[in-house]
Scaffold this active site. Structure first.
Site: not given
Ligand code: DX5
Ligand code: ZN
Length: 220
Positions: A11, A36, A38, A40, A69, A71, A140, A145, A148, A178-179
Site C-alpha cells: 500500500s 495497492h 488507497d 480516501m 481501493h 474509500m 478489511m 482511513g 499503521g 487489508d490492514g
Molecule cells: C486503510 C488502507 C490500508 C492501509 C494498510 O484504510 O486501506 O491499505 O494503508 O496499511 P497497514 O499495512 O500499515 O495497515
Molecule cells: Zn487499502
C-alpha cells in the site's frame, strides 16, 4: 477454485509521498505483485489521499497491476476517472453507493476487474448475492482511513468463511486482506484462505533497502 499462491500488494499510503514514482519502482523491483492505491475522500473515511491524476502519473512507474481501493462516496462518479487513469482492479465499499450491483457492472463495463470491500463490521451476507459477479473480495482487517493500525483478529473467521463460499462457487475470485498485516498475521490470513495481502507499514518500514526482505517475509 483453489487458493492461489499469495500475491503481495504494497500500500503506497506508507510510501514517501514526495517520491511516489521511485517508491513504486523500488517495491516493483523488490517483488511486489500488485500496487495497492488507497483513495480516501475525507468523507467516507477521515483522511484525504490520492486522486486519479496522481494514479495516471504513477502508472508508468510499474508494469504490475494497480489495485485501486476506493474509500469514497458517492463512488460511481469517480469510477471512470480511475479506470481511465490506469487502474486494473477497482474495489469499493458497498456502503459507498446505493446500488453495489450497478457499481460492479459499471467497473466491468470499463474493462476493469471489480472488487467489493467488507469493513470489519460489514456482514458476509452483503457479498453473497453478488459474489459470482466479482473478481476480488477485500476483507478489511482494520477500519479504513489510516495505515499503521492493529489487525483485528475477528476478521480471520470471515476470511475462512469467504474461502468456503468462493470454493463452493468454483470461480476464480481473489480473496485479499487489508490492514495491519505483518508476517505473523500474514501467515494466519493465508491459513484462513487469503491469497492476496495488502501491507503498508510491513513493506515500507525500514526504507528501500528492506523492501525485498519485507515482502519475502509476508509470503511465509
Ligand atoms: C486503510 C488502507 C490500508 C492501509 C494498510 O484504510 O486501506 O491499505 O494503508 O496499511 P497497514 O499495512 O500499515 O495497515
Ligand atoms: Zn487499502
Amino acid at each position: 477454485m483453489p487458493q492461489q499462491p499469495v500475491r503481495i500488494a504494497p500500500s503506497i499510503l506508507s510510501a514517501d509521498f514526495a517520491a511516489l514514482g521511485q517508491e513504486i519502482e523500488a517495491v516493483t523491483e523488490a517483488g511486489a505483485d500488485w500496487i495497492h492505491v488507497d483513495v480516501m475522500d475525507n468523507h467516507f473515511v477521515p483522511n484525504l489521499t490520492i486522486g486519479p491524476m496522481v494514479v495516471k502519473a504513477l502508472r508508468k512507474h510499474s508494469p504490475r497491476p494497480f489495485d485501486v481501493h476506493l474509500m469514497v462516496t458517492p463512488v460511481d462518479p469517480l469510477v471512470p476517472a480511475f479506470a481511465e487513469a490506469g487502474a486494473d482492479t477497482i474495489s469499493f465499499h458497498p456502503e459507498a453507493g446505493a446500488h453495489p450491483h450497478r457499481t460492479i457492472q459499471l467497473i466491468k463495463s470499463l474493462g476493469k476487474r471489480a472488487g467489493l470491500v467488507l469493513n470489519p463490521a460489514t456482514p458476509l451476507a452483503v457479498v453473497e448475492p453478488v459474489l459470482g459477479d466479482l473478481d476480488l473480495v477485500l476483507v478489511m482487517s482494520v477500519n479504513p482511513g489510516f495505515g499503521g493500525q492493529a489487525f483485528i483478529d475477528s476478521q480471520l473467521a470471515k476470511i475462512a468463511a469467504l474461502r468456503r463460499m468462493i470454493d463452493a462457487l468454483g470461480r476464480q475470485i481473489d480473496l485479499e486482506v487489508d490492514g495491519g498485516v505483518n508476517p505473523e498475521k500474514a501467515k494466519r490470513c493465508i491459513e484462513a484462505g487469503a491469497d492476496a495481502l495488502v501491507a503498508g507499514t510491513a513493506v515500507f518500514g525500514g526504507g528501500p533497502g528492506r523492501y525485498a526482505a519485507n515482502i519475502k517475509a509476508l509470503r511465509g
